[in-house]
Scaffold this motif. Structure first.
Motif, mmCIF file in Angstrom:
data_model
loop_
_atom_site.group_PDB
_atom_site.id
_atom_site.type_symbol
_atom_site.label_atom_id
_atom_site.label_comp_id
_atom_site.label_asym_id
_atom_site.label_seq_id
_atom_site.Cartn_x
_atom_site.Cartn_y
_atom_site.Cartn_z
ATOM 1 N N UNK A 13 0.797 -1.226 0.000
ATOM 2 C CA UNK A 13 0.000 0.000 0.000
ATOM 3 C C UNK A 13 0.835 1.285 0.000
ATOM 4 N N UNK A 14 2.161 1.155 0.009
ATOM 5 C CA UNK A 14 3.078 2.291 -0.084
ATOM 6 C C UNK A 14 3.148 3.109 1.208
ATOM 7 N N UNK A 15 2.472 2.696 2.273
ATOM 8 C CA UNK A 15 2.543 3.454 3.523
ATOM 9 C C UNK A 15 3.905 3.257 4.196
ATOM 10 N N UNK A 16 4.333 4.276 4.959
ATOM 11 C CA UNK A 16 5.600 4.169 5.667
ATOM 12 C C UNK A 16 5.505 3.134 6.779
ATOM 13 N N UNK A 17 6.646 2.470 7.032
ATOM 14 C CA UNK A 17 6.723 1.479 8.103
ATOM 15 C C UNK A 17 8.023 1.689 8.862
ATOM 16 N N UNK A 18 7.971 1.486 10.172
ATOM 17 C CA UNK A 18 9.148 1.704 11.009
ATOM 18 C C UNK A 18 10.154 0.574 10.877
ATOM 19 N N UNK A 19 9.689 -0.637 10.619
ATOM 20 C CA UNK A 19 10.583 -1.780 10.532
ATOM 21 C C UNK A 19 10.031 -2.809 9.555
ATOM 22 N N UNK A 20 10.933 -3.642 9.060
ATOM 23 C CA UNK A 20 10.548 -4.700 8.125
ATOM 24 C C UNK A 20 10.298 -6.014 8.841
ATOM 25 N N UNK A 21 11.052 -6.249 9.908
ATOM 26 C CA UNK A 21 10.887 -7.492 10.664
ATOM 27 C C UNK A 21 11.363 -7.273 12.094
ATOM 28 N N UNK A 22 10.968 -8.179 12.959
ATOM 29 C CA UNK A 22 11.396 -8.152 14.352
ATOM 30 C C UNK A 22 12.279 -9.365 14.595
ATOM 31 N N UNK A 23 13.474 -9.134 15.107
ATOM 32 C CA UNK A 23 14.436 -10.191 15.368
ATOM 33 C C UNK A 23 14.310 -10.642 16.822
ATOM 34 N N UNK A 24 13.921 -11.906 17.011
ATOM 35 C CA UNK A 24 13.757 -12.463 18.350
ATOM 36 C C UNK A 24 14.956 -13.305 18.783
#
Length: 235
Positions: A13-24
């Motif tokens: 949707x082209x919206x901004x995102x703070x991160x692509x994934x969360x590393x656990x």
């Protein structure tokens, strides 16, 4: 290289995102979900590069967003120079084919070498005119889209990356056959379609304005060609 945290874009949707994934830790990664469309921010994180390339060749907007916004690729300048070299070599080869002089004299060889440099310069000026036409049109029609220097740089990088189709000029010439002119025409169309998709994805526009900008760019590019032809130069 992929960065986990920063300013990215959702490929859907082209919206901004703070991160692509969360590393656990311990190899456990969880792809972030877009707060707007509730889909994975970037599904291509898990994809093989070959699959991403195929999707880019198919001009999928999601693949373009992944490459432009969510990866760090710094080959724009090198790719641009290499594409210009391919185009210059093709023109130089056609110029040599049209020449009937086969004299191996050193002066002739030097002249042929100068012809290649001349073709590279002409190809560079045409590319510059094409890009200038695109940026001028977009700035005039939608000035709010190109407010800062970073906006111009991002669009320029996207356009240079989307011109990768010019690399096909070399194999098209090497494996020359009766359909080579048709292949060259298809390559040109493919590059223009890729450029249009790059503009559309980078600025989040509809399909009409990118094609208008490309049309204006082509007019300026052909104007440069006509200028050199009036000067008596073979282009």
């Amino acid at each position: 290289a992929m960065v986990a945290v920063g300013t990215f874009r959702c490929v859907e949707c082209h919206r901004e995102a703070a991160e692509l994934y969360r590393d656990y830790q311990r190899g456990v990664l969880r792809i972030s979900i877009c707060k707007s469309c509730q889909k994975p921010v970037d599904k291509y994180i898990e994809y093989d590069p070959v699959i991403i390339l195929i999707n880019a060749i198919l001009c999928k907007a999601q693949a373009y967003r992944h490459i432009i916004f969510n990866t760090k690729i710094n080959i724009h300048g090198k790719l641009c120079v290499f594409c210009l070299l391919c185009e210059a070599y093709l023109r130089w080869l056609q110029l040599q084919d049209s020449s009937q002089n086969i004299d191996p004299d050193d002066l002739i060889r030097y002249a042929k070498e100068w012809d290649f440099y001349r073709m590279f310069g002409i190809a560079s000026l045409e590319q510059t005119s094409f890009l200038l036409g695109i940026f001028t049109t977009l700035w005039w029609m939608r000035p709010e889209m190109l407010k800062t220097k970073s906006d111009f740089v991002l669009l320029l990088k996207a356009l240079l990356l989307s011109s990768y189709g010019k690399l096909l000029l070399i194999p098209a010439v090497i494996w020359e056959h009766d359909y080579t002119p048709l292949c060259l025409a298809f390559i040109k169309v493919f590059v223009l379609i890729s450029n249009s998709q790059a503009i559309r994805v980078t600025l989040n526009l509809n399909r009409l304005l990118p094609w208008l900008a490309i049309f204006i760019g082509l007019i300026l590019e052909n104007g440069v060609v006509c200028l050199f032809q009036k000067m008596g130069w073979d282009v």
